[in-house]
Design an enzyme around this catalytic site. Structure first.
Site, PDB file in Angstrom:
ATOM      1  N   ASN A  27      -9.292   1.553   8.512  1.00 43.73           N
ATOM      2  CA  ASN A  27     -10.609   1.557   9.145  1.00 43.73           C
ATOM      3  C   ASN A  27     -10.564   1.517  10.663  1.00 43.73           C
ATOM      4  O   ASN A  27     -11.577   1.758  11.321  1.00 43.73           O
ATOM      5  CB  ASN A  27     -11.443   0.368   8.640  1.00 43.73           C
ATOM      6  CG  ASN A  27     -11.770   0.475   7.168  1.00 43.73           C
ATOM      7  OD1 ASN A  27     -11.321   1.381   6.482  1.00 43.73           O
ATOM      8  ND2 ASN A  27     -12.557  -0.468   6.675  1.00 43.73           N
ATOM      9  N   PHE A  44      -4.446  -0.639   9.934  1.00 42.74           N
ATOM     10  CA  PHE A  44      -5.218  -0.473   8.707  1.00 42.74           C
ATOM     11  C   PHE A  44      -6.198   0.685   8.903  1.00 42.74           C
ATOM     12  O   PHE A  44      -6.605   1.017  10.013  1.00 42.74           O
ATOM     13  CB  PHE A  44      -5.915  -1.758   8.247  1.00 42.74           C
ATOM     14  CG  PHE A  44      -4.949  -2.738   7.628  1.00 42.74           C
ATOM     15  CD1 PHE A  44      -4.578  -2.640   6.294  1.00 42.74           C
ATOM     16  CD2 PHE A  44      -4.364  -3.727   8.407  1.00 42.74           C
ATOM     17  CE1 PHE A  44      -3.661  -3.510   5.736  1.00 42.74           C
ATOM     18  CE2 PHE A  44      -3.444  -4.608   7.850  1.00 42.74           C
ATOM     19  CZ  PHE A  44      -3.090  -4.500   6.510  1.00 42.74           C
ATOM     20  N   ASN A  89     -12.938   6.489   5.922  1.00 36.78           N
ATOM     21  CA  ASN A  89     -13.060   5.546   7.031  1.00 36.78           C
ATOM     22  C   ASN A  89     -12.044   5.776   8.141  1.00 36.78           C
ATOM     23  O   ASN A  89     -12.304   5.463   9.303  1.00 36.78           O
ATOM     24  CB  ASN A  89     -12.955   4.111   6.517  1.00 36.78           C
ATOM     25  CG  ASN A  89     -14.184   3.693   5.733  1.00 36.78           C
ATOM     26  OD1 ASN A  89     -15.289   4.176   6.001  1.00 36.78           O
ATOM     27  ND2 ASN A  89     -14.009   2.814   4.763  1.00 36.78           N
ATOM     28  N   TYR A  93       0.806  -1.224   0.000  1.00 36.34           N
ATOM     29  CA  TYR A  93       0.000   0.000   0.000  1.00 36.34           C
ATOM     30  C   TYR A  93       0.839   1.275   0.000  1.00 36.34           C
ATOM     31  O   TYR A  93       0.285   2.374  -0.053  1.00 36.34           O
ATOM     32  CB  TYR A  93      -0.901   0.024   1.247  1.00 36.34           C
ATOM     33  CG  TYR A  93      -1.830  -1.152   1.359  1.00 36.34           C
ATOM     34  CD1 TYR A  93      -3.012  -1.202   0.623  1.00 36.34           C
ATOM     35  CD2 TYR A  93      -1.532  -2.223   2.203  1.00 36.34           C
ATOM     36  CE1 TYR A  93      -3.875  -2.282   0.721  1.00 36.34           C
ATOM     37  CE2 TYR A  93      -2.382  -3.312   2.311  1.00 36.34           C
ATOM     38  CZ  TYR A  93      -3.551  -3.339   1.571  1.00 36.34           C
ATOM     39  OH  TYR A  93      -4.396  -4.406   1.668  1.00 36.34           O
ATOM     40  N   HIS A 126      -4.301   6.573  -1.046  1.00 32.64           N
ATOM     41  CA  HIS A 126      -4.838   6.569   0.316  1.00 32.64           C
ATOM     42  C   HIS A 126      -3.740   6.786   1.354  1.00 32.64           C
ATOM     43  O   HIS A 126      -4.047   7.069   2.516  1.00 32.64           O
ATOM     44  CB  HIS A 126      -5.523   5.216   0.564  1.00 32.64           C
ATOM     45  CG  HIS A 126      -6.843   5.300   1.275  1.00 32.64           C
ATOM     46  ND1 HIS A 126      -7.562   6.466   1.457  1.00 32.64           N
ATOM     47  CD2 HIS A 126      -7.596   4.324   1.869  1.00 32.64           C
ATOM     48  CE1 HIS A 126      -8.681   6.204   2.105  1.00 32.64           C
ATOM     49  NE2 HIS A 126      -8.724   4.920   2.377  1.00 32.64           N
TER      50      HIS A 126
END
Length: 210
Positions: free
Chosen positions: A66, A64, A112, A14, A19
């Site tokens: 969320n 992560f 989120n 990632y 993001h």
């Protein structure tokens, strides 16, 4: 003391995602201001840094996206930092690429990471919105934010992170308007006053070809 949080997802997979621009900006703040090495703490990676006369904790939650609020809440409670002194850097779909805005509180706009922080810590923290632009269709958002920045985007991403880092002492001092203005001027000076998303650039190229 300030708690400066960059939002993103952990791991090499990632690392260059849109993001993860919050992680990128915090890493650049750490580099420019010679922060102590990041250590595993608070369900994340944390480092101490001096930004001008302000002591700050840089935090990259490793939960992560969320579940970011778990990490932020743990660090906030440990250092007894008021929510108003928590600053969260995050990607913003509803802001043009290479733009930056600072705001206190407000909605989460479907983000989120912000939703998790608000649910577990409260809403009255400062947000540094790092514009990544919108793919143009709501159905494309998930793939858009979890894809890497295009090669053509990397120069402005690097410049935005650098400008954010260069002027971070103003942010830490609570001079949000000055911070925002300095970043805007720096980006304009580097030629990034108007930046298209890859989709917009593709449409413009197609129009020019007709």
């Amino acid at each position: 003391m300030r708690l400066i949080v960059g939002l993103g997802n952990p791991g090499a997979r990632y690392a260059r995602n849109r993001h993860n621009i919050g992680f990128m900006a915090v890493d650049e703040i750490a580099r420019v201001h010679r922060a102590a090495p990041f250590r595993r703490r608070f369900q994340g990676e944390a480092a101490e840094v001096m930004l001008g006369s302000e002591r700050a904790i840089l935090l990259k939650p490793q939960t992560f996206m969320n579940e970011s609020g778990r990490s932020v809440g743990e660090a906030q409670r440990f250092f007894k930092i008021p929510l108003a002194d928590v600053i969260v850097l995050h990607d913003e779909l509803d802001l043009a690429p290479a733009k930056l805005r600072v705001k206190l509180g407000g909605g989460n706009a479907g983000h989120n990471g912000l939703r998790s922080i608000t649910a577990l810590c409260g809403n009255e923290y400062r947000r540094v919105r790092l514009g990544i632009g919108h793919p143009g269709d709501k159905a494309l958002v998930h793939a858009y934010v979890l894809n890497d920045f295009a090669k053509s985007e990397e120069p402005w991403v690097e410049d935005l992170c650098r400008a954010t880092a260069d002027h971070a002492p103003l942010l830490a001092a609570g001079e949000d308007a000055s911070f925002q203005n300095k970043v805007h001027l720096a980006m304009a000076g580097r030629g990034w006053e108007t930046v298209k998303t890859p989709a917009e650039a593709g449409k413009a190229k197609a129009r020019d070809a007709n």
